[in-house]
Design a protein around this motif. Sequence first.
Motif, PDB file in Angstrom:
ATOM      1  N   SER A 113       0.818  -1.218   0.000  1.00  0.00           N
ATOM      2  CA  SER A 113       0.000   0.000   0.000  1.00  0.00           C
ATOM      3  C   SER A 113       0.852   1.269   0.000  1.00  0.00           C
ATOM      4  N   ARG A 169      -6.126   0.215   2.608  1.00  0.00           N
ATOM      5  CA  ARG A 169      -5.992   0.323   4.057  1.00  0.00           C
ATOM      6  C   ARG A 169      -7.328   0.666   4.710  1.00  0.00           C
ATOM      7  N   ASP A 203      -6.018  -4.747   2.109  1.00  0.00           N
ATOM      8  CA  ASP A 203      -4.585  -5.042   2.068  1.00  0.00           C
ATOM      9  C   ASP A 203      -4.222  -6.246   2.924  1.00  0.00           C
TER      10      ASP A 203
END
Length: 469
Positions: free
Chosen positions: A333, A362, A367
């Motif tokens: 990320s 996120r 993720d």
Amino acid sequence: MHSTTHIDASVPIRNGGMLARLSDVVVIAGGALLTMRAPGIIDGAGYDSALVAFSMLLALMLFPSWGMYRVARRGVFWRCVCVPMFAWLFVLVASCVLVMALHRTYRPAADWLEEWACVSAAGVVISRLAAHAIYFRLTKQDAHTRTVAVVGNAARCRQIMRKVGAKSDSMYRVSAAFDTEPKADAVPLGLPTFCDRKAFADYVRNTNIDELWLAVPLSEGQTIVPFVGLFRNDLINVRFIPDVSGLSVFAAGMTNLEGTSAINLVASPLASHSLISKEIFDRAFALCTVVTLAPLFLAIAAAVKCSSPGPAFFTQRRKGANGKVFNIYKFRSMRVHAESDGVLKQATRNDPRVTRVGAFLRRTSLDELPQFFNVLRGEMSVVGPRPHAIEHDRLYQDIVDGYIHRYRIKPGITGWAQINGFRGETDRIEKMQGRIAHDLYYLSNWSFWFDIRIVFATVFKGLVHRNAY
């Protein structure tokens, strides 16, 4: 901290526990064979036997988590009919999903599956009713509520009274107490309370109290001997319930060490069979998730690759069960960057390192999806304390009480702390303390249904959170 007192009218069928489990496995296998031989039922293409085998294995491992092998004086319909039926249907559905995930072209015959489900459900219910009937016939516990006199300080007596009273099906009733630390301004317990041993003994005998519970700390051993001697010629059960609340980390249950009973002061609160059933659920759930969400995995990986140069996955060393280090998987990320050795900077709000795709991942916790591969590898669990970076472990284990005990089981993708808002950046020590308190609560109160509750809560309210950035 927790006390050692476990007062529950529902007790495991200790000597027949293995026999009861074996009977359930036989019922499941027998039900499958019986219905397969019925007219009009055609054997599957070799996979029906695999379905039966998976069902037997899951039943053997998961049924104890539902309290299937415990008996109680009340709630017999719920324990003997409702719970076994729900448990068996869950096992059957889970087995079907597993077999069809391993062999996608397999579909069990609907009529056979329906008949097998009904026949085995009836068999499991009948076996539970029979076990309860035999147990009550042998012990005759259903005919007599046992009265109890408790010896301990007022706070300890009140605690035991509260525990006994909280059980609607309890076979015990606290009828008297002996206060080992009498105080003039003490709040009355609401039942006959004594400070004189002779008067106490006379009351116990005259009212035919069945049991005497010595609920005193280990350091007050001198209190035990006089009471044991006082009732040495009476047909009364004397039980010692040591107060180790100042020593134990979790609820200090008993364990058997090669024939020697011991109190667990600092040990994993989950029994071996609980860990096995949790492991089976983890692998089955992770496999189904990976197979079902495979297109989403590929789409996210492609989006991450397009968002910035670098790999689709991000790995980091974390501690697992018993402190064993493993590599945790996540979708990347952040932009690729270098970290100083031994230093880890947590993501903060509007962190410039986070990509646009990463920010979305996120916020939605997408993720974390690759961690289902960690579950399949046996390094993580679906539900458990979230694993922290090793640098954070070194920082917090000496300043947050009980921190290290969260590693007594496998870390989880989600957890009790996360669905209660303790996720994301821990910029204050109070946040970490709150997270650890919730992790220890989870360990002390684990059950299969607690895990299911957390999974559902994660899906419906825990995926998106304002602290995730």
